[in-house]
Design a protein around this motif. Sequence first.
Motif, PDB file in Angstrom:
ATOM      1  N   PHE A 155      26.460  28.677 111.683  1.00  6.15           N
ATOM      2  CA  PHE A 155      27.299  28.118 110.643  1.00  6.15           C
ATOM      3  C   PHE A 155      27.769  26.740 111.088  1.00  6.15           C
ATOM      4  O   PHE A 155      27.764  26.411 112.284  1.00  6.15           O
ATOM      5  CB  PHE A 155      28.519  29.000 110.376  1.00  6.15           C
ATOM      6  N   SER A 156      28.198  25.937 110.111  1.00  4.62           N
ATOM      7  CA  SER A 156      28.766  24.624 110.412  1.00  4.62           C
ATOM      8  C   SER A 156      29.930  24.388 109.469  1.00  4.62           C
ATOM      9  O   SER A 156      29.828  24.607 108.258  1.00  4.62           O
ATOM     10  CB  SER A 156      27.702  23.530 110.237  1.00  4.62           C
ATOM     11  N   LEU A 157      31.071  23.930 110.043  1.00  2.74           N
ATOM     12  CA  LEU A 157      32.309  23.708 109.298  1.00  2.74           C
ATOM     13  C   LEU A 157      32.512  22.212 109.110  1.00  2.74           C
ATOM     14  O   LEU A 157      32.326  21.432 110.052  1.00  2.74           O
ATOM     15  CB  LEU A 157      33.503  24.310 110.064  1.00  2.74           C
ATOM     16  N   ALA A 158      32.872  21.786 107.884  1.00  2.00           N
ATOM     17  CA  ALA A 158      33.142  20.382 107.592  1.00  2.00           C
ATOM     18  C   ALA A 158      34.500  20.254 106.909  1.00  2.00           C
ATOM     19  O   ALA A 158      34.893  21.124 106.124  1.00  2.00           O
ATOM     20  CB  ALA A 158      32.043  19.803 106.699  1.00  2.00           C
ATOM     21  N   ILE A 159      35.227  19.165 107.248  1.00  2.00           N
ATOM     22  CA  ILE A 159      36.527  18.875 106.632  1.00  2.00           C
ATOM     23  C   ILE A 159      36.463  17.466 106.059  1.00  2.00           C
ATOM     24  O   ILE A 159      36.109  16.514 106.764  1.00  2.00           O
ATOM     25  CB  ILE A 159      37.667  18.973 107.668  1.00  2.00           C
ATOM     26  N   LEU A 160      36.770  17.294 104.753  1.00  2.99           N
ATOM     27  CA  LEU A 160      36.753  16.014 104.060  1.00  2.99           C
ATOM     28  C   LEU A 160      38.168  15.626 103.667  1.00  2.99           C
ATOM     29  O   LEU A 160      38.926  16.466 103.157  1.00  2.99           O
ATOM     30  CB  LEU A 160      35.895  16.071 102.796  1.00  2.99           C
ATOM     31  N   GLY A 170      46.041  16.317 104.926  1.00  2.93           N
ATOM     32  CA  GLY A 170      46.521  15.340 103.971  1.00  2.93           C
ATOM     33  C   GLY A 170      46.922  16.039 102.674  1.00  2.93           C
ATOM     34  O   GLY A 170      47.249  17.230 102.649  1.00  2.93           O
ATOM     35  N   GLU A 171      46.896  15.295 101.579  1.00  2.00           N
ATOM     36  CA  GLU A 171      47.304  15.857 100.295  1.00  2.00           C
ATOM     37  C   GLU A 171      46.151  16.552  99.586  1.00  2.00           C
ATOM     38  O   GLU A 171      46.330  17.599  98.971  1.00  2.00           O
ATOM     39  CB  GLU A 171      47.866  14.748  99.397  1.00  2.00           C
ATOM     40  N   THR A 172      44.941  15.976  99.650  1.00  2.00           N
ATOM     41  CA  THR A 172      43.811  16.528  98.877  1.00  2.00           C
ATOM     42  C   THR A 172      42.628  16.871  99.758  1.00  2.00           C
ATOM     43  O   THR A 172      41.545  17.157  99.247  1.00  2.00           O
ATOM     44  CB  THR A 172      43.363  15.524  97.803  1.00  2.00           C
ATOM     45  N   GLY A 173      42.791  16.827 101.095  1.00  2.00           N
ATOM     46  CA  GLY A 173      41.676  17.168 101.977  1.00  2.00           C
ATOM     47  C   GLY A 173      41.318  18.644 101.880  1.00  2.00           C
ATOM     48  O   GLY A 173      42.163  19.485 101.573  1.00  2.00           O
ATOM     49  N   TYR A 174      40.084  18.984 102.155  1.00  2.00           N
ATOM     50  CA  TYR A 174      39.624  20.372 102.071  1.00  2.00           C
ATOM     51  C   TYR A 174      38.507  20.584 103.079  1.00  2.00           C
ATOM     52  O   TYR A 174      37.992  19.627 103.678  1.00  2.00           O
ATOM     53  CB  TYR A 174      39.144  20.702 100.652  1.00  2.00           C
ATOM     54  N   ALA A 175      38.140  21.856 103.266  1.00  2.00           N
ATOM     55  CA  ALA A 175      37.079  22.220 104.202  1.00  2.00           C
ATOM     56  C   ALA A 175      36.071  23.110 103.487  1.00  2.00           C
ATOM     57  O   ALA A 175      36.390  23.773 102.497  1.00  2.00           O
ATOM     58  CB  ALA A 175      37.650  22.940 105.416  1.00  2.00           C
ATOM     59  N   PHE A 176      34.821  23.097 103.992  1.00  2.00           N
ATOM     60  CA  PHE A 176      33.807  24.023 103.477  1.00  2.00           C
ATOM     61  C   PHE A 176      32.907  24.455 104.632  1.00  2.00           C
ATOM     62  O   PHE A 176      32.858  23.808 105.684  1.00  2.00           O
ATOM     63  CB  PHE A 176      32.992  23.401 102.334  1.00  2.00           C
ATOM     64  N   GLY A 220      32.606   7.300  94.399  1.00  2.00           N
ATOM     65  CA  GLY A 220      33.315   6.029  94.423  1.00  2.00           C
ATOM     66  C   GLY A 220      34.550   6.005  95.290  1.00  2.00           C
ATOM     67  O   GLY A 220      35.281   5.009  95.289  1.00  2.00           O
ATOM     68  N   THR A 221      34.825   7.056  96.053  1.00  2.00           N
ATOM     69  CA  THR A 221      36.018   7.120  96.915  1.00  2.00           C
ATOM     70  C   THR A 221      35.576   7.272  98.367  1.00  2.00           C
ATOM     71  O   THR A 221      34.749   8.129  98.674  1.00  2.00           O
ATOM     72  CB  THR A 221      36.915   8.313  96.520  1.00  2.00           C
ATOM     73  N   GLU A 222      36.117   6.399  99.228  1.00  3.93           N
ATOM     74  CA  GLU A 222      35.808   6.494 100.645  1.00  3.93           C
ATOM     75  C   GLU A 222      36.515   7.709 101.243  1.00  3.93           C
ATOM     76  O   GLU A 222      37.706   7.923 100.997  1.00  3.93           O
ATOM     77  CB  GLU A 222      36.257   5.223 101.384  1.00  3.93           C
ATOM     78  N   ARG A 223      35.783   8.484 102.057  1.00  2.00           N
ATOM     79  CA  ARG A 223      36.345   9.697 102.647  1.00  2.00           C
ATOM     80  C   ARG A 223      35.919   9.794 104.107  1.00  2.00           C
ATOM     81  O   ARG A 223      34.829   9.343 104.489  1.00  2.00           O
ATOM     82  CB  ARG A 223      35.859  10.936 101.888  1.00  2.00           C
ATOM     83  N   PHE A 224      36.811  10.397 104.904  1.00  4.56           N
ATOM     84  CA  PHE A 224      36.484  10.762 106.278  1.00  4.56           C
ATOM     85  C   PHE A 224      35.965  12.198 106.278  1.00  4.56           C
ATOM     86  O   PHE A 224      36.470  13.051 105.548  1.00  4.56           O
ATOM     87  CB  PHE A 224      37.712  10.668 107.190  1.00  4.56           C
ATOM     88  N   ILE A 225      34.949  12.439 107.102  1.00  9.97           N
ATOM     89  CA  ILE A 225      34.427  13.797 107.228  1.00  9.97           C
ATOM     90  C   ILE A 225      34.188  14.093 108.701  1.00  9.97           C
ATOM     91  O   ILE A 225      33.621  13.277 109.427  1.00  9.97           O
ATOM     92  CB  ILE A 225      33.116  13.992 106.418  1.00  9.97           C
TER      93      ILE A 225
END
Length: 840
Positions: free
Chosen positions: A364-369, A278-284, A349-354
């Motif tokens: 290790f574990s990878l997450a994308i929001l 998307g436009e502002t999604g990121y991973a950690f 205050g913002t709904e997000r998919f993860i």
Amino acid sequence: MTSIPDTTGMKRLFASLRSLPIRNRLVAGSIAIVFLAIAIMGVFVYVRTRQTNDNLLQRLETSTREEAENILNSTADRQAETLSNYFGSLRTGALSLRDYSQNLLADQPSFGIGIYWDAEGSLARNDKGSWDNSNSEIGSVFIPAASDLSTEMISELNSLRHMDLIVPSILETNPDIIAIYFGGATGLTLYYPNIDLAAIVPADFDVTGRPWYVKANPDSNPDRDAVWSDPYLDAALNGIVITNSAPVYDASGRLLGVVAQDIQLTKISENIANIRVGETGYAFLIDRDRRLIAMPDSGYADLGIDPETIPLGSELTDDALGSEGTEVGAILRDMVSGNAGFSQINVNGTERFIAYRPVEGVNFSLAILVPSQEMLADALTAEQQLDRENSIALAISVFVVLGIFALTSIITVNFANNLLAPLASLTRAAEEMAKGSLDARAEVTEQNEFGRLAATLNSMASELKGAINTLESRVAERTKEAQQRSLELENANEQIRRRAAQFEALAQVARSITSIRDLQQLLPQVTTMISENYGFYHVGVFLLDEANEYAVLAAANSEGGQRMLERGHRLRVGEEGIVGNVAATGEPRIALDVGKDAVFFNNPDLPETHSEMALPLKSGDRIIGALDVQSRETGAFTNEDAQTLSLLADQVSLAIENARLFDNSNRTLAELQMVMRQSTREAWKRLPKQQRLLGYRYNAMGASPLKEPVNLAEMGKGRVKARDAESGSVVVPIELRGEVIGNLVVQSPGAGGKWNEDQLDLIRAVAERVAFSAENARLFEETTLRAERERLVSEITGKIRSHTDPQAMIETALNELRDALGASRVEIVPRKSDGKGSEV
């Protein structure tokens, strides 16, 4: 708390409508019905339209959500697989290094002879005493100072140095690998590239104790596989580093050492930071201990954490996330458990998919929001379009309803005028009847509802005239029934008030008697308070004697009871009177007619008694007496009275037992005080004789012991024994626990001195302190002497026990006793037997 709507305005509206003429009300009602029908239909159409739109939107949102979930899950799977492949290739490289070094060590006869590199000629001890090689060589060698270059170690090092042939190319082709090294079980270390390891580490550095070595040894790694260390921040500014190590064994299964490689995760962190959905999604990326391995700046800002406070390699705790990160914390706990999943959470205050996935091969574990609005943009656009169309349809519906409402109003007014013409005749007849003229009649000829209403009204007037005649007789019957019910209610209330008064009196008596500790004062108080609060003319308390044969009257409030007390009135338990029966059985007993009761004992001191009740006094399961209550009224006691007074008897029993315990405690305390005073008196009588001490005198020259007794008789006696006006002296007794152990004599410097009350109080206070100080000194001296005596006994016993020969033990005992007592002669005289079993 649910608020209650204000209905006052609604009530006023209905009241005003009821005051309107029927014509107006009929018109208003008809219009309201039409409006209600139109409104219901409009609401139904609107609701159905909204439901249809909502269903369409829900289906669209569900479809979009599923598509977003699939995109996010596939992205997470692809990135996690890429990471798994990367770490898998590193693991394969570590296993290849293990196999290579294992083959070198297995063929030491070929590789260990020193043709390529000779440890014996290349190693030397440095300033620290450890073994070091030249900094110009490819690899760095370290051997602890405590180790010598044995033949076995030289052969092992010569073989391992053949790793020079492959390690430089591995480091060159894999920039993420910053170091490759081998730690031997003998303590040697071979490190690539050459960093002059011997100059960095201490001389006693033990490679076998390093975490990567311990984690790969057989105890921690029974499968002999390549293992990963926990990520850590490299001190050489290489960022986050992780170590992959593998054990090296010989053919017999003996551990020869561990080969390891350090991998910097900087490139991985950059790759993860570049992941965009998307436009502002990121991973950690985190490890099993919630340490941050990779986190972009946008992630730091989104989660509200400071990069300087929680840098890479630090643990991402719930406290760092704050109250806004509760849902994120739950996801992190699921990630570190090795689980994969997809969820919708709220972040700031913002709904997000993860979406999160474990990375195979490492913990290790990878997450994308991604913000949910970015993934559901099509559904939001469709929802806005439907809302605009609904607003247009609603405006058109309002105009249509207003037109229908106006047409209905015109038709309703004409219909009401024709319908209500016959109603005027009915109204006039009803007004005449309301004034009392029951002979008035309504004249309506129409054969419809108004006609039937007129006939009914006329019939009602006739029947009403007849009903008035019988109304007065029915009212009289109802009044009589109400009076009877009122009398029954008054009797019930009287019984309730009586019970309440009894319980109030019970509480007052209980409060009063529980505060008295003296038994001689308690029992008369009990009888008086029960008599005053319950209205009984005689109340007596009987206590059992020590043999439990007689119940002895201990207290009474009446005149007859006082005469009984004077002559020591008592009743045999189980044989005489109600009290004797209760003292034997432990159960309450009531005599409603004492003249006919078989167990009643006729008492001439109480001739007015017509009802009697006795209740047991118990302490636990033991009967200690009885409470006797007598009344002048016949049948004065009920079972309810027995229950109430039983509670009072329990309170009296408890008060008696407490008074007895209090009296016993006082006697015991007095005996202890007497013993203490006697002990103090005897101790201070012995002290002057033992120490030959008369006292001390203090003057301007200092303190000195008295050489002759002081004649206190000349100075007088008393608390302040005397004040000699001429000599200005005062004598104050030194008291300890009520015993005088000495006197404090104070003389003023000049004759004729006078003592004021403040000075006398000061002298008394000093005398009191002298008493306590002298007693403490005496107790300390006695304790010291007793301790010295115990020490001597212990020393003598220890010396005797150090011998096993009886003769030596006896001689030791004699010598020690002579030295301890200062005696000139100590003998042991054996006792002789007379031959008959007795000693002489």
